[in-house]
Design a protein around this motif. Structure first.
Motif, PDB file in Angstrom:
ATOM      1  N   GLU A   2       0.800  -1.197   0.036  1.00 59.22           N
ATOM      2  CA  GLU A   2       0.085   0.148   0.038  1.00 59.22           C
ATOM      3  C   GLU A   2       0.934   1.173  -0.077  1.00 59.22           C
ATOM      4  O   GLU A   2       1.624   1.521   0.984  1.00 59.22           O
ATOM      5  N   GLU A   3       0.645   2.231  -0.944  1.00 59.15           N
ATOM      6  CA  GLU A   3       1.117   3.626  -0.864  1.00 59.15           C
ATOM      7  C   GLU A   3      -0.162   4.429  -0.733  1.00 59.15           C
ATOM      8  O   GLU A   3      -1.067   3.954  -0.839  1.00 59.15           O
ATOM      9  N   ASP A   4       0.115   5.518  -0.436  1.00 58.57           N
ATOM     10  CA  ASP A   4      -0.825   6.354  -0.270  1.00 58.57           C
ATOM     11  C   ASP A   4      -1.296   7.225  -1.690  1.00 58.57           C
ATOM     12  O   ASP A   4      -1.561   8.333  -1.793  1.00 58.57           O
ATOM     13  N   CYS A   5      -1.563   6.233  -2.523  1.00 55.01           N
ATOM     14  CA  CYS A   5      -2.177   6.660  -3.853  1.00 55.01           C
ATOM     15  C   CYS A   5      -2.888   5.347  -4.367  1.00 55.01           C
ATOM     16  O   CYS A   5      -2.519   4.195  -4.646  1.00 55.01           O
ATOM     17  N   SER A   6      -4.536   5.543  -4.433  1.00 55.77           N
ATOM     18  CA  SER A   6      -5.006   4.483  -4.833  1.00 55.77           C
ATOM     19  C   SER A   6      -4.910   4.078  -6.393  1.00 55.77           C
ATOM     20  O   SER A   6      -5.047   2.960  -6.606  1.00 55.77           O
TER      21      SER A   6
END
Length: 262
Positions: free
Chosen positions: A145-149
């Motif tokens: 998970e990165e902070d970007c969907s």
């Protein structure tokens, strides 16, 4: 190869490790309270450790395990979103909706970038010859998970095939994908990232065979791209051109399907 788990493994993680051990025909051993470094010294063989969302692959010659990480893909994505350029994207001529086959998946950095560019309507497939590497990357692509969907969705969209790229290509039809891409392991590393150093211990170091490139040319509808540090006579004889990047540690050999192929 020993298959095990983290120290505080859940029942489903233990079952997964046991299933992989049977599938790969390697022994499963309970982790208990063993230290990985001590275990590696005593047994002198690699260890695959199953985790809930991230697996780890230990090698006796490394102090650090191989784990999945998007590496430079996240930085490259951010650069593209700001209107910057990416050398691989330019070499492959990638745009939204295209199909891309990565014949040397590794930790999938290039495939992730390709997926962000080709988008929801595109298709990115990565080929990895080692089953344990493929499993580790597949789980990473699913859970990282990165902070970007949009970036996370791009990782989830990548299809992964376990097998030798030559055999995979042989079973594909003419012009089945737009771009076939290779990033073979260089003799000398050009990336000093701590995440990539353990990769060299497990990755295939076999050079690209002419027969594989010939199959890639057949399968590609638009372009074949090879990341390389030098332009060989073999590549030139197949019709590749040299996209030399001034001052860079690597460049790209590109075959446009509009060119004549010997």
């Amino acid at each position: 190869m020993i298959i095990t788990t983290a120290k505080k493994a859940r029942t489903d993680e233990i079952e997964e490790a046991q299933w992989l051990a049977e599938k790969w025909d390697h022994p499963y051993e309970p982790r208990r309270k063993k230290s990985f470094q001590q275990w590696l010294r005593q047994r002198n063989e690699s260890i695959y450790a199953v985790g809930a969302k991230q697996d780890k692959l230990y090698h006796p010659a490394s102090n650090h395990p191989l784990t999945f990480h998007p590496s430079m893909a996240w930085i490259r994505y951010q650069r593209l979103k700001k209107g910057g350029k990416d050398p691989m994207v330019e070499a492959a001529g990638l745009r939204e909706g295209m199909t891309f086959l990565d014949g040397t998946l590794g930790l999938a950095s290039d495939s992730i970038v390709a997926s962000t560019v080709t988008g929801e309507m595109g298709n990115v497939c990565g080929v990895e010859c080692h089953p344990f590497m493929a499993r580790l990357v597949q789980k990473g692509l699913k859970h990282w998970e990165e902070d970007c969907s949009a970036f996370n969705r791009a990782m989830r969209r990548i299809n992964l095939v376990t097998g030798e790229h030559g055999q995979v290509l042989e079973n594909m039809s003419d012009h089945q994908v737009d771009v076939v891409y290779f990033d073979p392991m260089f003799e000398k590393a050009v990336d000093a990232s701590v995440h990539l150093k353990p990769l060299r211990l497990f990755a295939s170091h076999e050079p690209l065979q002419r027969s594989v490139l010939t199959e890639a040319i057949r399968v590609a509808g638009k372009r074949v791209v090879v990341k390389t540090t030098s332009f060989s006579s073999s590549l030139e004889s197949l019709g590749f051109t040299w996209m030399k990047r001034a001052g860079a540690s690597f460049s790209y050999a590109v075959l446009d399907k509009g060119e004549e192929i010997e």
